[in-house]
Design a protein around this motif. Structure first.
Motif, PDB file in Angstrom:
ATOM      1  N   PHE A  13       0.510  -1.486   8.017  1.00 58.74           N
ATOM      2  CA  PHE A  13       1.390  -0.980   9.160  1.00 58.74           C
ATOM      3  C   PHE A  13       2.823  -1.493   8.576  1.00 58.74           C
ATOM      4  O   PHE A  13       4.050  -0.457   8.220  1.00 58.74           O
ATOM      5  N   GLY A  17       2.595   1.164   6.797  1.00 58.93           N
ATOM      6  CA  GLY A  17       2.810   2.572   7.591  1.00 58.93           C
ATOM      7  C   GLY A  17       3.936   3.359   7.310  1.00 58.93           C
ATOM      8  O   GLY A  17       4.903   3.062   7.333  1.00 58.93           O
ATOM      9  N   ARG A  18       3.987   4.942   8.477  1.00 57.37           N
ATOM     10  CA  ARG A  18       5.140   5.981   8.735  1.00 57.37           C
ATOM     11  C   ARG A  18       6.055   5.179   9.307  1.00 57.37           C
ATOM     12  O   ARG A  18       5.786   4.917  10.880  1.00 57.37           O
ATOM     13  N   LYS A  19       7.306   4.665   9.311  1.00 53.38           N
ATOM     14  CA  LYS A  19       8.291   4.907  10.101  1.00 53.38           C
ATOM     15  C   LYS A  19       9.548   5.235  10.275  1.00 53.38           C
ATOM     16  O   LYS A  19      10.304   5.320  11.415  1.00 53.38           O
ATOM     17  N   GLN A  24       9.737   8.830  15.963  1.00 54.21           N
ATOM     18  CA  GLN A  24       9.759   6.879  16.246  1.00 54.21           C
ATOM     19  C   GLN A  24      11.085   7.102  16.772  1.00 54.21           C
ATOM     20  O   GLN A  24      11.458   5.528  16.894  1.00 54.21           O
ATOM     21  N   ASN A 144      -7.828  11.812  14.383  1.00 52.21           N
ATOM     22  CA  ASN A 144      -7.738  10.179  13.574  1.00 52.21           C
ATOM     23  C   ASN A 144      -8.076   8.794  13.290  1.00 52.21           C
ATOM     24  O   ASN A 144      -8.910   7.964  12.806  1.00 52.21           O
ATOM     25  N   GLN A 186       0.245   3.333  16.404  1.00 55.71           N
ATOM     26  CA  GLN A 186       1.192   4.313  15.218  1.00 55.71           C
ATOM     27  C   GLN A 186       0.079   3.248  14.349  1.00 55.71           C
ATOM     28  O   GLN A 186      -0.459   4.679  13.130  1.00 55.71           O
ATOM     29  N   ASP A 190      -2.236   6.075  11.488  1.00 57.36           N
ATOM     30  CA  ASP A 190      -1.390   6.222  10.086  1.00 57.36           C
ATOM     31  C   ASP A 190      -2.909   6.241   9.226  1.00 57.36           C
ATOM     32  O   ASP A 190      -3.081   6.562   7.779  1.00 57.36           O
ATOM     33  N   THR A 194      -4.058   9.236   5.980  1.00 57.50           N
ATOM     34  CA  THR A 194      -3.392   8.161   5.587  1.00 57.50           C
ATOM     35  C   THR A 194      -4.351   7.822   4.301  1.00 57.50           C
ATOM     36  O   THR A 194      -4.519   8.239   3.071  1.00 57.50           O
TER      37      THR A 194
END
Length: 352
Positions: A13, A17-19, A24, A144, A186, A190, A194
Motif C-alpha cells: 500500500f 495504494g490509492r491515497k 480519504q 473486493n 484501504q 485496493d 486493482t
C-alpha cells in the motif's frame, strides 16, 4: 493473527495504494471524516470507484455534513443520487442521517452495535467507518476483500452463503492488524480492485502471491465460485410523455414498493390502449407519437420501454389536486430524483 499478510499488504500500500481518493482526507493524523467514509462506502456498494468519484464530489458539495444530509428533502437526495442506481441505498442513507441527528448528537456513533442498528449499515460498512474514521480494529468484508481472501485461502463455495461467509469473516478478523488499520482496510480493498481482479488477476504484482492457494493450484479463474447463471425475465411497459404547450412534462411519484420507489418518473401503462386511457384522465389530447424504444436492465429483470409522446396537450386542472402528479419544466429536472433512463429520455427530447 497473521501479521505477515497485513505487513506485506501495508508495504504494498505504501508504494502502490490509492491515497488521493476524495473520501480519504484526514481530519487529524490517521483519522478520516466519518461522514465521508460512510458516504463512500454506501456509494461503492455494487458500483466501481471510477463511477462513484463524480457522484461523491457533487454529493458532498451540496451536502457537506451529516446534518446537511438530514435537513435535505428526499427529492434533493434522490436528485444527487440519480444515475447511481439501487436507490434504496440513498433512502437508507437519508433516514440514517436523520436518526443520527435525533439520537446521536448529529454524528455517526462510534459504537459498533449502534452503527449497525442504523438503516443500510451492515457489519462491513460499520467496520470500515470505525477503522478508517477512528482507527479502531474492525475487519471489513466487501466484494473486493471477499475475492482476495477466497483466493488466498483457496475457499470453495459461494462467498454469499452462510458457511463460506463465516469462514471469510474469521480470516478477515485474523488478518486485520492492531495498528495502521485504516491503511490496511484501504490496502486490501485496493488490492482486490486493482490487482486481484475478477478476470485476469495480476498475480505477478500481488504481494500475497507467494502463498496464495488459488495461484498455487491454478484456480484463480475458478475462485471465488460464481453463482449459477440464470436467465432473467423480460417485461414491457409504455411510458407516457405528456407535454403541454409550455413544454412542461407530467411526472408521477412512484409508490413505496418496487423499483425506483419514491422517485419521480413518467406515468406507465401495460399497452398503448391503456396509455391513451391514462393520458385522457390527465389532459385533453389529440394525437400521439411513438418515440424510439429502449431497454433498461435491472438486477432481476429486463424492462422493454416504449415511450409514447402526447405533445402540446391541454392540462386538466384536476392534476394540480393530486400530490403525486406534477408538471415540470426542462430546467427543473436537475432538482428531481429521476431514474437515469427517464432523465436521459427527457433531456434527449427536442423542444418545439
Amino acid at each position: 493473527m497473521n501479521t505477515n499478510v497485513s505487513a506485506r499488504l501495508l508495504r504494498w500500500f505504501d508504494r502502490h495504494g490509492r491515497k488521493d481518493l476524495p473520501w480519504q482526507s484526514e481530519t487529524s493524523p490517521g483519522r478520516r471524516d466519518a461522514y465521508r467514509v460512510w458516504l463512500s462506502e454506501v456509494m461503492l456498494q455494487q458500483t466501481q470507484v471510477t463511477t462513484v468519484l463524480g457522484y461523491f464530489e457533487r454529493f458532498v458539495a451540496a451536502l457537506p455534513t451529516l446534518r446537511d444530509l438530514a435537513r435535505a428533502d428526499e427529492d434533493s437526495v434522490f436528485a444527487l443520487w440519480s444515475g447511481l442506481g439501487y436507490y434504496r441505498r440513498a433512502r437508507f442513507l437519508h433516514r440514517a442521517a436523520r436518526i443520527c441527528v435525533e439520537q446521536h448528537g448529529g454524528e455517526l456513533p462510534r459504537d459498533f452495535a449502534a452503527l449497525t442498528a442504523l438503516p443500510g449499515i451492515g457489519r462491513s460498512t460499520a467496520g470500515a467507518i470505525l477503522a478508517q474514521a477512528h482507527g479502531l480494529r474492525f475487519p471489513i468484508l466487501d466484494g473486493n476483500v471477499k475475492r482476495v481472501l477466497t483466493r488466498y485461502h483457496g475457499i470453495d463455495g459461494d462467498p454469499a452463503s452462510g458457511p463460506v461467509k463465516k469462514q471469510l469473516w474469521l480470516h478477515a478478523e485474523a488478518h486485520t492488524p492492531a495498528r495502521r488499520v485504516a491503511d490496511y482496510t484501504q490496502a486490501i480493498m485496493d488490492l482486490g480492485a486493482t490487482v486481484c481482479v475478477r478476470g485476469n488477476p495480476r498475480c505477478d504484482a500481488c504481494p500475497l502471491a507467494g502463498d496464495c492457494m488459488a495461484r498455487r493450484d491454478g484456480r484463480t479463474a475458478e475462485l471465488p465460485a460464481r453463482k449459477a447463471s440464470k436467465s432473467i425475465p423480460t417485461r414491457a411497459t409504455v411510458m407516457l410523455v405528456l407535454r403541454d404547450r409550455q413544454q412542461r412534462v407530467l411526472l408521477e411519484r412512484r409508490g413505496p414498493q418496487g423499483v425506483w420507489s419514491g422517485l419521480w418518473s413518467l406515468p406507465e401503462a401495460s399497452d398503448a390502449d391503456g396509455a391513451w386511457r391514462i393520458a385522457q384522465r390527465h389532459a385533453r389530447i389529440d394525437d400521439a407519437q411513438t418515440l424510439p424504444a429502449f431497454t433498461h436492465v435491472f438486477s432481476h429483470y429486463r424492462l422493454n420501454v416504449e415511450p409514447l409522446l402526447f405533445d402540446r396537450v391541454a392540462v386538466h386542472p384536476g392534476v394540480a389536486d393530486d400530490p403525486q402528479l406534477r408538471w415540470y419544466g426542462r430546467d427543473e429536472l436537475d432538482a428531481l430524483g429521476l431514474p437515469a433512463p427517464v432523465r436521459k429520455l427527457l433531456l434527449g427530447m427536442g423542444e418545439e
